[in-house]
Design an enzyme around this catalytic site. Structure first.
Site, PDB file in Angstrom:
ATOM      1  N   GLY A 290      -2.870  29.534  34.074  1.00  0.00           N
ATOM      2  CA  GLY A 290      -4.133  29.794  33.417  1.00  0.00           C
ATOM      3  C   GLY A 290      -4.528  31.256  33.423  1.00  0.00           C
ATOM      4  CB  SER A 291      -7.871  32.797  33.247  1.00  0.00           C
ATOM      5  OG  SER A 291      -8.221  32.189  32.019  1.00  0.00           O
ATOM      6  CB  THR A 292      -4.277  33.526  37.803  1.00  0.00           C
ATOM      7  OG1 THR A 292      -3.216  32.657  37.379  1.00  0.00           O
ATOM      8  CG2 THR A 292      -5.332  32.721  38.537  1.00  0.00           C
ATOM      9  CG  PHE A 293       0.104  34.358  33.712  1.00  0.00           C
ATOM     10  CD1 PHE A 293       1.178  34.651  32.889  1.00  0.00           C
ATOM     11  CD2 PHE A 293       0.373  33.865  34.984  1.00  0.00           C
ATOM     12  CE1 PHE A 293       2.486  34.453  33.309  1.00  0.00           C
ATOM     13  CE2 PHE A 293       1.663  33.647  35.417  1.00  0.00           C
ATOM     14  CZ  PHE A 293       2.733  33.945  34.586  1.00  0.00           C
ATOM     15  CE  LYS A 294      -7.737  34.792  29.878  1.00  0.00           C
ATOM     16  NZ  LYS A 294      -9.084  34.175  29.752  1.00  0.00           N
TER      17      LYS A 294
END
Length: 568
Positions: A290-294
């Site tokens: 999820g957004s941890t990849f941002k």
């Protein structure tokens, strides 16, 4: 010549020949006797010498003719970084039979069942009725079982001393420590790693050691490990989740200080490891993070030199590509700066930063951070990340905000550590390692300025963004949330989520990365949502609050960061 003279001479010759033959036969018999006496004497001298040798030798040194309890070789103790025992050998006994000496197999089984009611009658009868000289009946009895069976006095039944692996902490660090089988061979976790380092080869050769083996220290801190597991168990219950996991990682050495995955199992009962959902999700499971990849998309854009912290991107309208629409969960519908894209977790802004770098550059950067290749560490249970066979523009866009690539949570924490420690990628280890040893094998993957920018963004998100519930007063926590929709029946479901919070602390000089994942959490009582900021972030906060002092991190208070003295 007269006939009597001839006759007498022939008689005399025969007499002399017979006398000579008797003398030769006597000498030969005497030689045989001497040889036989010499052989007997030599045989008994050898036996006597060996008995003297065994009598004077140390107990452990006589293992060339092994005692019953030495037939199963010892394993070294496993201890944590403070010397606390995680795994050790204890003495036990196993029940065996000599079928050729069994008088009545049915009677023997009937009597054994009075002590071992769960004994398999059919299998045991087949063993006792065989023509073999040895059959195992039950491994690793309790002392009471041994005493009760001994009191039965069954002919042909005996006991053999063995060693059994014991794990004092039970479930506390089960996925790290692993377990052994009934023959004391490691089959999971660090127990299996020990065997791969030569211990199994010694067993196979039937060799033992003359001295007790030195304990093997792990990087794990049992105190912190207990805290992590305790908080995960509480989170699973609070948010009615199906699973949870966490890792605490030293960013300067790569040491895994604590790692837990629930549901777990008790290594003293190895069969539990085979039950559903008992796998180690942190290293053996792959997920869309999820957004941890941002975090990595932003670092990639900054490190490329094509994007700066002061740059802005238009996030006022959704992106439409290949029949798909990319929009923001809580859109601001305006132009956003790089820090705003990060703290508001804008899918649109993040995708546009990925477009600046390009598809090939995006894939290369994630590979450089170790997110697309199999992680190298001692733990045997490590999964291979999954990525598209062919990267296209749509793949790069969705991967930029955490969909389309699956990787392990531990790898995610390792990559984040590289963004916090000045840009050096350090492979994780479950064994003690100094910073100097880690730096000898570290790889510079981003420039130090990128690392400094990411530390600033992490802290900003904790103060103003979705990570506010992860902050712990005095310990300057920073991080990034990730709420990933899971695939159900081939489609992403907005009601089923895999949540994560990727944190580091203290942000003025980061020492540790903490990652918490919660699988399929439900809204807490009184809440209407179950995003990562509402469950994974508070769990990170609880872990840091309880473990920071144990990790040697000093709190700082006040505007200047100094500690305050308070009188009561």
């Amino acid at each position: 010549m007269k006939k009597p003279d001839i006759f007498n001479r022939m008689l005399e010759k025969r007499r002399q020949a017979a006398l000579t033959a008797r003398k030769g036969s006597g000498r030969e018999a005497k030689s045989r006797v001497m040889i036989a006496m010499f052989c007997f004497c030599a045989f008994y001298v050898v036996i006597g010498g060996r008995l003297v040798q065994y009598g004077m030798a140390d107990d452990q040194a006589t293992a060339s003719i092994p005692r019953a309890d030495m037939l199963l070789a010892s394993r070294p103790d496993l201890v944590d970084r403070n010397g606390e025992i995680l795994a050790t050998d204890i003495r036990t006994v196993s029940l065996y039979a000599e079928p050729r000496r069994i008088v009545d197999a049915d009677e023997a089984i009937e009597r054994l069942q009075t002590v071992l009611p769960d004994l398999d009658i059919r299998t045991t009868h087949r063993k006792l009725s065989s023509d073999s000289g040895f059959q195992w009946l039950r491994r690793q009895l309790t002392p009471k079982q041994q005493a009760d069976i001994m009191a039965l006095g069954i002919p042909g039944i005996g006991f053999r001393p063995e060693k059994r692996r014991f794990y004092p902490g039970g479930t506390t660090a089960s996925h790290i420590v692993g377990h052994v089988n009934v023959d004391n061979r490691g089959i999971a976790g660090m127990e299996k790693y020990l065997d791969s380092q030569g211990l199994a080869d010694l067993f196979d050769l039937g060799m033992t050691v003359d001295e007790e083996m030195e304990p093997v220290a792990l990087s794990v801190d049992l105190r912190v490990q207990h805290i992590v597991r305790d908080e995960l168990a509480a989170a699973m219950e609070r948010y009615d989740a199906i699973a949870a996991g966490a890792v605490v990682l030293d960013i300067h050495t790569g040491e895994v200080i604590a790692m837990s995955s629930l549901p777990d199992y008790n290594p003293n009962i190895p069969s539990q490891a085979l039950e559903k959902d008992r796998m180690n999700r942190m290293s053996a499971g792959t997920y869309e993070m999820g957004s941890t990849f941002k975090t990595f998309t932003t670092a990639m854009a900054l490190d490329s030199g094509r994007v700066r912290m002061g740059d802005s991107f238009d996030a006022s309208r959704p992106i439409r590509i290949g029949g798909h629409t990319i929009s923001d969960f809580h859109g601001k519908h305006r132009v956003l700066s790089v820090p705003e894209i990060f703290i508001y977790s804008s899918n649109i802004g993040t995708a546009k930063m990925a477009e600046v770098v390009g598809v090939q550059g995006h894939q290369e950067f994630l590979t450089r951070l170790g997110l697309l290749t199999r992680m190298q560490t001692e733990l045997p249970e490590v999964a291979m990340p999954l990525q598209p066979r062919e990267w296209k523009q749509i793949n790069s866009i969705t991967i930029s905000f955490g969909h389309g690539v699956t990787t392990t949570p531990l790898q995610t924490a390792v990559a984040a550590a590289a963004l916090m420690n000045g840009g050096k990628l350090i492979q994780p280890t479950f064994l003690p390692r100094t910073e100097a040893e880690a730096m000898a094998h570290a790889v510079q993957v981003v420039n130090p300025q990128t690392s400094a920018d990411m530390r600033e963004l992490f802290r900003l998100n904790s103060l103003e963004g979705s990570g506010r519930r992860a902050d712990v007063e005095g310990f300057r926590v920073g991080g990034k949330t990730g709420t990933a929709e899971k695939v159900v029946n081939g489609r992403y479901s907005s009601d089923v989520r895999f949540n994560a919070y990727l944190a580091a602390f203290p942000m003025d000089a980061p020492q540790y990365v903490v990652l918490v994942v919660i699988d399929e959490p439900k809204p807490e009582e009184g809440q209407h949502a179950a995003t990562a900021g509402l469950n994974a972030a508070p769990t990170v906060s609880a872990i840091i609050r309880r473990s920071a002092s144990l990790l040697g991190v000093q709190p700082k208070y006040g505007r200047d960061g100094s500690a305050m003295l308070v009188s009561y």
